[in-house]
Structure formats: structure tokens, C-alpha cells
Design a protein around this motif. Structure first.
Motif, PDB file in Angstrom:
ATOM      1  N   LEU A  98       0.875  -1.059  -0.040  1.00  0.00           N
ATOM      2  CA  LEU A  98       0.046   0.034   0.034  1.00  0.00           C
ATOM      3  C   LEU A  98       0.878   1.343   0.005  1.00  0.00           C
ATOM      4  O   LEU A  98       2.092   1.233   0.364  1.00  0.00           O
ATOM      5  CB  LEU A  98      -0.824  -0.072   1.184  1.00  0.00           C
ATOM      6  N   GLY A 126      -1.599   4.641   3.270  1.00  0.00           N
ATOM      7  CA  GLY A 126      -2.865   3.755   3.234  1.00  0.00           C
ATOM      8  C   GLY A 126      -3.814   3.801   2.406  1.00  0.00           C
ATOM      9  O   GLY A 126      -4.788   3.076   2.200  1.00  0.00           O
ATOM     10  N   SER A 182      -3.982   3.913  -0.926  1.00  0.00           N
ATOM     11  CA  SER A 182      -4.326   3.468  -2.218  1.00  0.00           C
ATOM     12  C   SER A 182      -3.345   1.965  -2.002  1.00  0.00           C
ATOM     13  O   SER A 182      -2.417   1.859  -1.533  1.00  0.00           O
ATOM     14  CB  SER A 182      -3.547   4.380  -3.269  1.00  0.00           C
ATOM     15  N   THR A 183      -3.800   1.125  -3.072  1.00  0.00           N
ATOM     16  CA  THR A 183      -3.170  -0.039  -3.203  1.00  0.00           C
ATOM     17  C   THR A 183      -2.234  -0.316  -4.244  1.00  0.00           C
ATOM     18  O   THR A 183      -2.542   0.147  -5.551  1.00  0.00           O
ATOM     19  CB  THR A 183      -4.027  -1.308  -3.188  1.00  0.00           C
ATOM     20  N   TRP A 184      -0.912  -0.381  -4.079  1.00  0.00           N
ATOM     21  CA  TRP A 184       0.274  -0.415  -5.333  1.00  0.00           C
ATOM     22  C   TRP A 184       0.030  -1.882  -5.965  1.00  0.00           C
ATOM     23  O   TRP A 184       0.571  -1.679  -7.194  1.00  0.00           O
ATOM     24  CB  TRP A 184       1.610   0.115  -4.833  1.00  0.00           C
ATOM     25  N   GLY A 242      -6.694   0.757   5.274  1.00  0.00           N
ATOM     26  CA  GLY A 242      -5.383   1.112   5.181  1.00  0.00           C
ATOM     27  C   GLY A 242      -4.960   2.510   5.956  1.00  0.00           C
ATOM     28  O   GLY A 242      -3.910   2.520   6.253  1.00  0.00           O
TER      29      GLY A 242
END
Length: 128
Positions: free
Chosen positions: A23, A27, A29-31, A44
Motif C-alpha cells: 500500500l 494507506g 491506495s493499493t500499489w 489502510g
């Protein structure tokens, strides 16, 4: 290496985790994430807040990952560990990212934590 490759090779590829994600440091956004694993922005943000030093809420109420509630087993400056029955999560913050590793009853908690910590050390060494 892409963020997804870190999840697939450096985390899941070890055999010590069954789900993983990377992330953004805040927290929100998700990479990269493994198939079938979801971490909401709210989850997150709670994790990022706890890793930022505000741990009172997670010690009192636990925290959620993938819609499941975990009880804090250990919280340190850069890491947060939780259990739910025989499942658990190891979460470590780097300079710019949060690494989340999930392990099931077939895994050893110490091995899972070691995998996540080592990737965090590596990314920190690269400036992430």
C-alpha cells in the motif's frame, strides 16, 4: 521490479504467506495485491495511523484487513502484527509504503514476519 513482482515473488513466492499487498505509505491506495485479497482505503488508513504512532485505537479495538478483524499481538515503531484464530498478519512500514503479509494455519508466524521485515529492509535500502 514492479510492485506486483514484489508481491508475487518476494512475498508469496517464499511460501510463508498466502496473501500479500503493498500500500501507499498513507494507506489510501493499493500499489500491488495478490488475487482475492482486498484492503479497503479505510483499513489502510487505520493501519497507517497505527504505524504513525497512534496505536491506542488498535490496541483497544483491533484492526481490519480484508474485512477481517485482527487483535494486536505486537506493535512497534514500524510494524504491526495481528492474529485472528490461527490466521495472522504482519505489516511493516517503509519510508513510502506499507507491506501487508497474511499467513494461515499452515504457516509459521515467525517465518511470515521475517519475509515481510526483510522486504521492508530491502525497500528502505532502495529509498522506498
Amino acid at each position: 521490479m514492479s510492485w506486483q513482482a514484489y508481491v508475487d515473488s518476494s512475498l508469496l513466492g517464499t511460501g510463508h504467506l498466502d496473501k500479500a499487498a503493498i500500500l501507499a505509505g498513507d494507506g489510501t491506495s493499493t500499489w500491488a495485491i495478490s488475487a482475492g485479497f482486498q484492503i479497503s482505503p479505510e483499513e489502510g488508513k487505520t493501519i497507517a495511523k497505527a504505524l504513525g504512532g497512534d496505536r491506542d485505537a488498535v490496541f483497544a479495538d483491533g484492526f481490519h484487513v480484508g474485512g477481517e478483524r485482527y487483535v494486536v499481538t505486537r506493535a512497534e515503531d514500524r510494524s504491526l502484527y495481528g492474529r485472528q484464530g490461527k490466521d495472522g498478519v504482519a505489516i511493516v512500514k517503509t519510508n513510502q509504503a506499507i507491506i501487508v503479509g497474511h499467513y494461515g494455519p499452515q504457516h509459521q508466524a515467525g517465518n511470515a514476519a521475517n519475509v515481510v521485515e526483510k522486504l521492508a529492509d530491502y525497500l528502505i535500502g532502495l529509498g522506498y
